[in-house]
Design a protein around this motif. Structure first.
Motif, PDB file in Angstrom:
ATOM      1  N   VAL A   1      -4.831  15.625   4.298  1.00  0.00           N
ATOM      2  CA  VAL A   1      -4.874  14.510   3.048  1.00  0.00           C
ATOM      3  C   VAL A   1      -3.728  13.524   3.011  1.00  0.00           C
ATOM      4  O   VAL A   1      -3.924  12.373   2.811  1.00  0.00           O
ATOM      5  CB  VAL A   1      -4.749  15.350   1.831  1.00  0.00           C
ATOM      6  N   ALA A   2      -2.598  14.091   3.428  1.00  0.00           N
ATOM      7  CA  ALA A   2      -1.409  13.325   3.588  1.00  0.00           C
ATOM      8  C   ALA A   2      -1.468  11.740   4.676  1.00  0.00           C
ATOM      9  O   ALA A   2      -1.425  10.834   4.276  1.00  0.00           O
ATOM     10  CB  ALA A   2      -0.123  13.836   4.014  1.00  0.00           C
ATOM     11  N   LEU A   3      -2.230  12.331   5.731  1.00  0.00           N
ATOM     12  CA  LEU A   3      -2.393  11.432   6.999  1.00  0.00           C
ATOM     13  C   LEU A   3      -3.322  10.512   6.296  1.00  0.00           C
ATOM     14  O   LEU A   3      -3.239   9.145   6.499  1.00  0.00           O
ATOM     15  CB  LEU A   3      -3.060  12.181   7.977  1.00  0.00           C
ATOM     16  N   VAL A   4      -4.507  10.681   5.495  1.00  0.00           N
ATOM     17  CA  VAL A   4      -5.238   9.571   5.215  1.00  0.00           C
ATOM     18  C   VAL A   4      -5.074   8.641   4.095  1.00  0.00           C
ATOM     19  O   VAL A   4      -4.952   7.691   4.212  1.00  0.00           O
ATOM     20  CB  VAL A   4      -6.857  10.367   4.948  1.00  0.00           C
ATOM     21  N   TYR A   5      -4.472   9.509   3.034  1.00  0.00           N
ATOM     22  CA  TYR A   5      -4.020   8.918   1.851  1.00  0.00           C
ATOM     23  C   TYR A   5      -2.748   7.949   1.554  1.00  0.00           C
ATOM     24  O   TYR A   5      -2.513   7.230   1.160  1.00  0.00           O
ATOM     25  CB  TYR A   5      -4.151   9.709   0.546  1.00  0.00           C
ATOM     26  N   ILE A   6      -1.665   8.579   2.518  1.00  0.00           N
ATOM     27  CA  ILE A   6      -0.630   7.798   2.666  1.00  0.00           C
ATOM     28  C   ILE A   6      -0.702   6.448   3.297  1.00  0.00           C
ATOM     29  O   ILE A   6      -0.125   5.359   2.571  1.00  0.00           O
ATOM     30  CB  ILE A   6       0.530   8.571   3.575  1.00  0.00           C
ATOM     31  N   GLU A   7      -1.759   6.340   4.166  1.00  0.00           N
ATOM     32  CA  GLU A   7      -1.783   4.880   4.727  1.00  0.00           C
ATOM     33  C   GLU A   7      -2.281   4.075   3.521  1.00  0.00           C
ATOM     34  O   GLU A   7      -2.062   3.014   3.590  1.00  0.00           O
ATOM     35  CB  GLU A   7      -2.638   5.174   5.954  1.00  0.00           C
ATOM     36  N   LEU A   8      -3.349   4.606   2.883  1.00  0.00           N
ATOM     37  CA  LEU A   8      -4.021   4.124   1.906  1.00  0.00           C
ATOM     38  C   LEU A   8      -3.315   3.497   0.776  1.00  0.00           C
ATOM     39  O   LEU A   8      -3.038   2.324   0.084  1.00  0.00           O
ATOM     40  CB  LEU A   8      -5.186   4.989   1.229  1.00  0.00           C
ATOM     41  N   TRP A   9      -2.264   4.398   0.413  1.00  0.00           N
ATOM     42  CA  TRP A   9      -1.290   4.051  -0.774  1.00  0.00           C
ATOM     43  C   TRP A   9      -0.333   3.053  -0.327  1.00  0.00           C
ATOM     44  O   TRP A   9      -0.012   2.226  -1.045  1.00  0.00           O
ATOM     45  CB  TRP A   9      -0.538   5.385  -0.991  1.00  0.00           C
ATOM     46  N   GLY A  10       0.121   3.037   1.079  1.00  0.00           N
ATOM     47  CA  GLY A  10       1.127   2.013   1.483  1.00  0.00           C
ATOM     48  C   GLY A  10       0.286   0.866   1.479  1.00  0.00           C
ATOM     49  O   GLY A  10       0.809  -0.428   1.043  1.00  0.00           O
ATOM     50  N   GLU A  11      -1.104   0.718   1.875  1.00  0.00           N
ATOM     51  CA  GLU A  11      -1.782  -0.699   1.852  1.00  0.00           C
ATOM     52  C   GLU A  11      -2.009  -1.085   0.293  1.00  0.00           C
ATOM     53  O   GLU A  11      -1.388  -2.451   0.101  1.00  0.00           O
ATOM     54  CB  GLU A  11      -3.253  -0.508   2.162  1.00  0.00           C
ATOM     55  N   ASP A  12      -2.188  -0.251  -0.610  1.00  0.00           N
ATOM     56  CA  ASP A  12      -2.084  -0.613  -2.111  1.00  0.00           C
ATOM     57  C   ASP A  12      -0.708  -1.108  -2.561  1.00  0.00           C
ATOM     58  O   ASP A  12      -0.701  -2.107  -3.252  1.00  0.00           O
ATOM     59  CB  ASP A  12      -2.818   0.626  -2.926  1.00  0.00           C
ATOM     60  N   LEU A  13       0.112  -0.314  -2.271  1.00  0.00           N
ATOM     61  CA  LEU A  13       1.465  -0.761  -2.815  1.00  0.00           C
ATOM     62  C   LEU A  13       1.954  -2.063  -2.197  1.00  0.00           C
ATOM     63  O   LEU A  13       2.404  -2.837  -2.955  1.00  0.00           O
ATOM     64  CB  LEU A  13       2.414   0.250  -2.080  1.00  0.00           C
ATOM     65  N   ALA A  14       1.667  -2.322  -0.903  1.00  0.00           N
ATOM     66  CA  ALA A  14       1.988  -3.619  -0.164  1.00  0.00           C
ATOM     67  C   ALA A  14       1.168  -4.838  -1.010  1.00  0.00           C
ATOM     68  O   ALA A  14       1.762  -5.766  -1.523  1.00  0.00           O
ATOM     69  CB  ALA A  14       1.496  -3.486   1.217  1.00  0.00           C
ATOM     70  N   HIS A  15      -0.028  -4.574  -1.288  1.00  0.00           N
ATOM     71  CA  HIS A  15      -0.909  -5.392  -2.075  1.00  0.00           C
ATOM     72  C   HIS A  15      -0.213  -5.766  -3.633  1.00  0.00           C
ATOM     73  O   HIS A  15      -0.139  -6.840  -3.843  1.00  0.00           O
ATOM     74  CB  HIS A  15      -2.456  -5.110  -2.269  1.00  0.00           C
ATOM     75  N   ALA A  16       0.188  -4.541  -4.112  1.00  0.00           N
ATOM     76  CA  ALA A  16       0.469  -4.690  -5.643  1.00  0.00           C
ATOM     77  C   ALA A  16       1.832  -5.281  -5.583  1.00  0.00           C
ATOM     78  O   ALA A  16       2.111  -6.253  -6.512  1.00  0.00           O
ATOM     79  CB  ALA A  16       0.870  -3.275  -6.016  1.00  0.00           C
ATOM     80  N   LEU A  17       2.710  -5.417  -4.738  1.00  0.00           N
ATOM     81  CA  LEU A  17       3.814  -5.816  -4.739  1.00  0.00           C
ATOM     82  C   LEU A  17       3.822  -7.441  -4.030  1.00  0.00           C
ATOM     83  O   LEU A  17       4.844  -7.930  -3.681  1.00  0.00           O
ATOM     84  CB  LEU A  17       4.917  -4.976  -3.880  1.00  0.00           C
ATOM     85  N   SER A  18       2.774  -7.792  -3.392  1.00  0.00           N
ATOM     86  CA  SER A  18       2.212  -9.021  -2.661  1.00  0.00           C
ATOM     87  C   SER A  18       3.433  -9.352  -1.627  1.00  0.00           C
ATOM     88  O   SER A  18       4.155 -10.053  -1.702  1.00  0.00           O
ATOM     89  CB  SER A  18       2.284 -10.340  -3.604  1.00  0.00           C
ATOM     90  N   LEU A  19       3.745  -8.052  -0.713  1.00  0.00           N
ATOM     91  CA  LEU A  19       4.575  -8.166   0.366  1.00  0.00           C
ATOM     92  C   LEU A  19       4.242  -9.125   1.325  1.00  0.00           C
ATOM     93  O   LEU A  19       2.878  -9.512   1.616  1.00  0.00           O
ATOM     94  CB  LEU A  19       4.745  -6.835   0.912  1.00  0.00           C
ATOM     95  N   ASP A  20       5.135  -9.665   2.195  1.00  0.00           N
ATOM     96  CA  ASP A  20       4.906 -10.048   3.406  1.00  0.00           C
ATOM     97  C   ASP A  20       4.139  -9.401   4.311  1.00  0.00           C
ATOM     98  O   ASP A  20       4.230  -8.299   4.584  1.00  0.00           O
ATOM     99  CB  ASP A  20       6.174 -10.427   4.025  1.00  0.00           C
ATOM    100  N   SER A  21       3.157  -9.968   4.993  1.00  0.00           N
ATOM    101  CA  SER A  21       2.215  -9.198   5.956  1.00  0.00           C
ATOM    102  C   SER A  21       2.877  -8.508   7.079  1.00  0.00           C
ATOM    103  O   SER A  21       2.366  -7.396   7.197  1.00  0.00           O
ATOM    104  CB  SER A  21       1.023 -10.118   6.279  1.00  0.00           C
ATOM    105  N   ASN A  22       3.983  -8.992   7.334  1.00  0.00           N
ATOM    106  CA  ASN A  22       4.861  -8.231   8.392  1.00  0.00           C
ATOM    107  C   ASN A  22       5.183  -7.122   7.839  1.00  0.00           C
ATOM    108  O   ASN A  22       5.243  -5.701   8.283  1.00  0.00           O
ATOM    109  CB  ASN A  22       5.784  -8.890   9.029  1.00  0.00           C
ATOM    110  N   VAL A  23       5.721  -7.089   6.448  1.00  0.00           N
ATOM    111  CA  VAL A  23       6.377  -5.995   6.098  1.00  0.00           C
ATOM    112  C   VAL A  23       5.141  -4.775   5.492  1.00  0.00           C
ATOM    113  O   VAL A  23       5.015  -3.758   5.850  1.00  0.00           O
ATOM    114  CB  VAL A  23       7.048  -6.199   4.759  1.00  0.00           C
TER     115      VAL A  23
END
Lengths: 360, 283
Positions: free
Chosen positions: A299-321
């Protein structure tokens, strides 16, 4: 040690209003023989998955399916590392074998049913596991880790060597039959796929759990705790190690087959070192020495990646970050877990459950 | 015959790089019984620092110095902050911590310097049969090995480091600051790792550039026997030569499988590597 039962008992303890009779139910459950208990738990889990996918959309179905095959691979690794104490850093290699076996079978023998493909995959990857296990049976600790790491890197390069057969670095793409026509309006293709992956996973898990609860599992744990003592006590050290490797390779191959079936592709780049290391990381994250650890890890393997992507979207981070956020997060989590909670998420969950029970 | 000489020379200069990285693994393994899977990441950050410094100053050698200094600091910090808390617990814990660090540092490198490759030059001319750059690789690794040997064999610091690694309790009783010696071991190892990174990275640097080199280095360390620095050097050269011949005569895609084959053959004859002494153990 096998804590399918632990969880059952805690979930029943935590049920509404059940204060006094709950422990007896749990005890009665634990008293059932493993051959009854594990299949029952698997049937319950399968029903839960079918219920869950009936309310989720196609993307979520595929994700639920990926939790399934990762769980199978991690559970196989659990048997190898957590039970028999052999560190493998190359388990992605067996997933590679499984995925390419299914891809080749579907492309070259399209008439074969899926279940037969899966069985052929298990046989082949067990065979590969026997070869590797026999070659590495005398190795221990870091020596085994080094050899298996080389396996994980070396094997996918075969695809470049035999591009006509294995599709080079683009890999093989294929399509499988979705849900059968008779169920056309009832289940969607992705629901069917997720259910098929989970059915395979659960069958595999029942086998793994039964083995680790039985005599072979006890032998493996004896080996893990002290190899010389186990040898003196009459346990065939080499043979037990190889058997653990074979079973674990079979689970890895089957997981790879499920992945290929779910994604419809098998590409060398998805079976690099990163995969092998992620499997090990997820195993430790979930908790060593218990089959539940495999579930939490997957569960951690699949969803941590997903949450990471969501978080990056939400904070509108630089694509490298943003691209590198999941991997950094996963690494930080791994270090923290080992430093603060070495028994992993499963250990955390069971001690929480324990303190809730005591507090009542 | 010409091809054979070319392949041999090429294998030697490649082998020197594997040997250096293998050496850094062995130094750490000897001191703390940890295989440092974060070594390629420590080296990677060092090389990126070198890249940034050389870009800013225009001098390769300032960057080179910056890389070694970064390696020193990173190695010491890793031992102090991450390895010491798990030291003495199960070996798997230490492996996982270094794997976690590997992921973190590679990710950070991608965040700071992007995942795109940057061009990263050689210190000197790299063209020709056995170029100046090849000589530099062989020479600098040889020098590092000699300095290391001198340090361990002839200096009081080296003696203390050896004592701390082999008999920590006795060393502590004789007034050796064991913790400090372990930190020093990690720092020295990471300097050598940074050197290997500087030699391995050109012509391009990107976050995964050292992954493959690291696999061969760990294979070299294991082939040589994880306990023996000379084994690491010999293993590196053996692997470099073997893979160069396989790549030249059979095809470059087979090099990683060749490394695996060398590993399996050597280990099935000697499970603890070529240069390890058999150990007896009380049951």
């Amino acid at each position: 040690m096998v804590s399918l039962s632990d969880h059952e008992s805690t979930s029943r303890d935590g049920g509404p209003g059940g204060a006094a009779p709950a422990p007896t139910l749990g005890d009665r459950w634990r008293a059932l023989p493993a051959l009854v208990r594990f299949p029952l738990a698997a049937v319950a889990a399968f029903a839960a998955i079918v219920a869950l996918t009936s309310v989720t959309g196609p993307t979520a179905d595929l994700r639920i399916g990926s939790v399934g095959y990762y769980m199978l691979a991690i559970a196989g690794l659990q048997l190898l590392i957590g039970y028999s104490g052999q560190i493998s850093l190359g388990h992605g290699a067996f997933m590679f074998i499984g995925a390419y076996t299914v891809a080749l079978l579907v492309l070259n023998q399209p008439a074969l049913p899926l279940w037969l493909n899966m069985i052929i995959t298990v046989v082949l990857s067990c065979g590969a596991g026997l070869l590797v296990g026999a070659a590495t049976a005398r190795l221990h600790g870091p020596y085994l880790a080094g050899a298996t790491l080389a396996l994980a890197v070396g094997l996918p390069s075969l695809t470049v060597r035999y591009p006509e057969l294995l599709g080079g670095s683009n890999g093989l793409a294929f399509s499988t039959r979705g849900a059968p026509a008779s169920l056309a309006g009832v289940v969607t293709d992705t629901q069917w796929q997720a259910a098929a992956v989970w059915l395979t996973t659960l069958i595999g898990l029942v086998v793994l759990a039964t083995i680790s609860a039985g005599r072979l599992g006890r032998r493996m744990r004896a080996l893990r705790d002290d190899e010389s003592a186990a040898g003196l006590a009459g346990i065939p050290v080499g043979r037990t190690k190889v058997i653990a490797f074979v079973i674990s390779a079979g689970a890895g191959g089957l997981a790879g087959a499920c992945q290929a079936y779910l994604l419809g592709t098998a590409t060398p780049s998805s079976f690099g070192v990163t995969l092998s290391l992620s499997l090990l990381a997820a195993l430790v994250l979930g908790g060593l020495g218990s089959m539940w650890g495999a579930f939490f890890g997957a569960v951690a393997l699949v969803y941590i990646e997903l949450w990471g992507e969501d978080l990056a979207h939400a904070l509108s981070l630089d694509s490298n970050v943003a691209n590198n956020l999941p991997i950094v997060f996963f690494g930080v989590l791994l270090i923290l877990i080992i430093l603060v909670w070495p028994r992993g998420l499963h250990g955390m969950a069971s001690s929480l459950a324990g303190s809730v029970r005591r507090g009542r | 015959m010409d091809q054979f000489i070319d392949l041999t020379l090429n294998g030697l200069s490649q082998g020197a790089v594997y040997a250096a990285l293998a050496l850094s693994l062995v130094i750490i393994y000897q001191a703390t019984r940890v295989v440092n899977f974060a070594q390629p990441a420590l080296a990677l950050i060092s090389v990126y620092i070198a890249y940034t410094v050389s870009q800013a100053t225009g001098s390769y050698w300032l960057g080179f110095g910056a890389a070694l200094a970064t390696g020193l600091v990173l190695g010491a910090a890793t031992e102090r902050l991450l390895i010491r808390p798990v030291h003495g617990r199960s070996p798997l814990n230490a492996i996982i911590v270094t794997l976690g660090l590997l992921l973190v540092l590679q990710g950070l490198a991608g965040m700071i310097w992007t995942n795109e490759p940057h061009s990263f030059g050689y210190p000197m001319d790299y063209r020709g049969r056995f170029s100046a750059a090849d000589w530099f690789a062989l020479g600098s690794v040889g020098t590092a090995a000699l300095l290391l040997f001198g340090l361990y064999r002839f200096t009081p610091l080296g003696l203390r480091m050896r004592a701390a690694a082999f008999r920590p309790e006795a060393a502590r009783l004789s007034g050796v600051r064991v913790g400090l010696m372990l930190t020093a071991g990690w720092a020295i190892a990471s300097v050598i790792g940074a050197l290997a990174g500087m030699l391995a990275a050109p012509p391009f640097i990107f976050p995964n550039v050292l992954d493959e080199v690291f696999i061969f280095a760990i294979a070299a360390a294991v082939v040589g026997g994880l306990e023996n620095p000379f084994g690491a050097l010999a293993g590196g050269v053996l692997l470099g030569l073997g893979m160069s011949y396989v790549s030249g005569y059979a095809g470059p895609e087979l090099t990683t499988l060749a490394a695996l084959a060398i590993l399996v053959v050597v280990l099935s004859i000697r499970p603890d590597g070529l240069f390890s002494r058999p150990t007896a153990r009380k049951v």
